[in-house]
Design an enzyme around this catalytic site. Structure first.
Site, PDB file in Angstrom:
ATOM      1  N   ASP A 235      -8.668  33.738  15.476  1.00  0.00           N
ATOM      2  CA  ASP A 235      -9.977  33.189  15.102  1.00  0.00           C
ATOM      3  C   ASP A 235     -10.136  33.364  13.593  1.00  0.00           C
ATOM      4  O   ASP A 235     -10.055  34.479  13.084  1.00  0.00           O
ATOM      5  CB  ASP A 235     -11.078  33.940  15.869  1.00  0.00           C
ATOM      6  CG  ASP A 235     -12.448  33.320  15.662  1.00  0.00           C
ATOM      7  OD1 ASP A 235     -12.532  32.202  15.117  1.00  0.00           O
ATOM      8  OD2 ASP A 235     -13.439  33.980  16.036  1.00  0.00           O
TER       9      ASP A 235
ATOM     10  N   ASP B  39     -10.799  26.237  14.413  1.00  0.00           N
ATOM     11  CA  ASP B  39     -10.368  27.506  13.811  1.00  0.00           C
ATOM     12  C   ASP B  39     -10.082  28.601  14.827  1.00  0.00           C
ATOM     13  O   ASP B  39     -10.024  29.761  14.475  1.00  0.00           O
ATOM     14  CB  ASP B  39     -11.424  27.991  12.815  1.00  0.00           C
ATOM     15  CG  ASP B  39     -12.629  28.609  13.508  1.00  0.00           C
ATOM     16  OD1 ASP B  39     -13.185  27.943  14.390  1.00  0.00           O
ATOM     17  OD2 ASP B  39     -12.989  29.743  13.175  1.00  0.00           O
ATOM     18  N   GLU B  40      -9.905  28.219  16.074  1.00  0.00           N
ATOM     19  CA  GLU B  40      -9.751  29.255  17.094  1.00  0.00           C
ATOM     20  C   GLU B  40      -8.793  28.773  18.178  1.00  0.00           C
ATOM     21  O   GLU B  40      -8.886  27.628  18.621  1.00  0.00           O
ATOM     22  CB  GLU B  40     -11.140  29.520  17.702  1.00  0.00           C
ATOM     23  CG  GLU B  40     -11.217  30.762  18.530  1.00  0.00           C
ATOM     24  CD  GLU B  40     -12.598  30.931  19.180  1.00  0.00           C
ATOM     25  OE1 GLU B  40     -13.564  30.264  18.733  1.00  0.00           O
ATOM     26  OE2 GLU B  40     -12.691  31.691  20.139  1.00  0.00           O
TER      27      GLU B  40
HETATM   28 MG   LIG Z   1     -14.061  31.614  13.637  1.00  0.00          MG
END
Ligand SMILES: [Mg+2]
Length: 394
Positions: free
Chosen positions: A15, A109-110
């Site tokens: 993350d 983003d993860e």
């Molecule tokens: Mg994040």
């Protein structure tokens, strides 16, 4: 290898820290060290991400921007630049795919990575985790938190517990102890209603949920009780679903005879763009980045990448960019010849329903008609005039 080790999975949850805000601070050094809030700036705007400097003020993501402004009047408020974030995201996901094909993206983003099968080649789960963290920092200048565990639940917990700049491995045997003191609402899949029900029967921590008498819990929660109780013990058998979260959708073709005619190459390119656009729309996605792959005989491969003006799932818009990339490459080659030509789209986000009817629909309407016809008659029954050229003898 003992039978137990063989059956244990190695899952990594990555993350990015304050992703949008960190990209803004990366691109504009004068913003570093300042509270940066990225989100909608209109009267109904909501905070997407805020930098760590904004958090002591009480600013959080999903909070109305107006409320954030009251809490942090000196913050820097910016509208999101999704294309720029998609570019960074594409590099991050490239790093993921270097360690395993089993990547389930949850957002730009993860992601979850199942690296169980990569351990033989790449070493321990920690060494893979370090490699991911280092490569992301080197290639993007951005910081990722990395959690490692025997399943998705525990890997995500590990990244959450250690962020920012996190790096934590929680082993199977430790999971239950780590989870026990946390409020029951923090347990994945526990929503507000379930949380209230649990509070009513006196369960406030994940540890209390794990220890609760199963029949009592079933009376309160019904059929979901055993699953929840397993999660509370740190047991989670859900697989990393890589196909659901493709980060790039592409199509490529290897020619029987090398192609030296630029018009023919463009016609093939259009055909690939149509295939890609149809697959992207079928998943209700739109992408920001177009990549063209070109192979000169025998084995020299080039990739060229550019962003669309706005995220799209339209074949004509993808083709416009892909054609420009092909043209630029063509002009720099003394004797251009292609053995393989491919195109892919990446940097996905969900296609909002209303977007299908407003601007950007220029090419999309034609594309949708074609999708339906292709569905009814099988692929290739309707091709644009440009595609027909590919039927010329090579
Ligand atoms: Mg994040």
């Amino acid at each position: 290898m003992s039978p137990m080790a063989a059956s244990e999975r190695s899952i990594i949850h990555v993350d990015m820290d304050a992703f949008y805000a960190s990209v803004e601070q990366l691109d504009r050094p004068e913003l570093r060290g300042r509270p940066v809030i990225v989100g909608g700036l209109g009267p109904r705007g909501v905070v997407s991400t805020c930098s760590y400097e904004a958090r002591p003020y009480g600013v959080r993501s999903a909070m109305p921007t107006a409320q954030a402004r009251r809490l942090c009047p000196d913050g820097v408020y910016l509208v999101p630049r999704i294309e720029r974030y998609s570019e960074a995201s594409a590099i991050v996901f490239e790093v993921f795919h270097e360690v395993t094909p089993q990547v389930e993206g949850l957002s730009l983003d993860e992601a979850f990575l199942d690296v169980t099968a990569s351990l033989k080649l790449l070493g321990t789960v920690e060494s893979i985790g370090r490699r991911i963290k280092r490569s992301i920092l080197e290639r993007t200048g951005l910081v990722a938190s990395v959690g490692m565990g025997p399943n998705k639940l525990v890997a995500k917990l590990a990244s959450e517990m250690s962020k920012p700049d996190g790096f934590l491995r929680i082993r199977g045997g430790e999971a239950r102890t780590k989870l026990a003191p946390l409020p029951v609402g923090r347990l994945w899949t526990v929503g507000k209603v379930t949380e209230q029900t649990l509070h009513r029967i006196g369960i406030h921590t994940i540890g209390e949920l794990a220890a609760c008498d199963p029949s009592r819990l079933t009376r309160a929660l019904g059929r979901q009780a055993p699953v929840l109780q397993a999660l509370a013990r740190g047991e989670d058998s859900r697989a990393v679903e890589s196909e659901r979260a493709e980060q790039s959708i592409g199509s490529e073709h290897t020619f029987d005879t090398d192609v030296a005619d630029r018009n023919l190459a463009e016609a093939w390119l259009l055909k690939q763009c149509e295939r890609v656009a149809a697959r992207v729309r079928a998943r209700n996605l739109r992408g920001a980045t177009v990549t063209v792959k070109l192979r000169e005989p025998p084995f020299t491969t080039y990739t060229r990448q550019a962003s669309l003006a706005a995220p799209s799932a339209s074949a004509s818009e993808i083709f416009e960019v892909a054609r420009r990339l092909l043209g630029a490459w063509w002009q720099t080659q003394p004797k251009p010849r292609l053995r393989l030509l491919g195109v892919s789209l990446s940097g996905f986000d969900r296609l909002p329903q209303e977007d299908m009817f407003v601007e950007g629909a220029r090419g999309a309407a034609t594309d949708q008609v074609q999708d339906r016809i292709n569905l009814r008659f099988g692929n290739g029954s309707l091709v644009r005039a440009g595609s027909l050229r590919t039927r010329e003898p090579e």
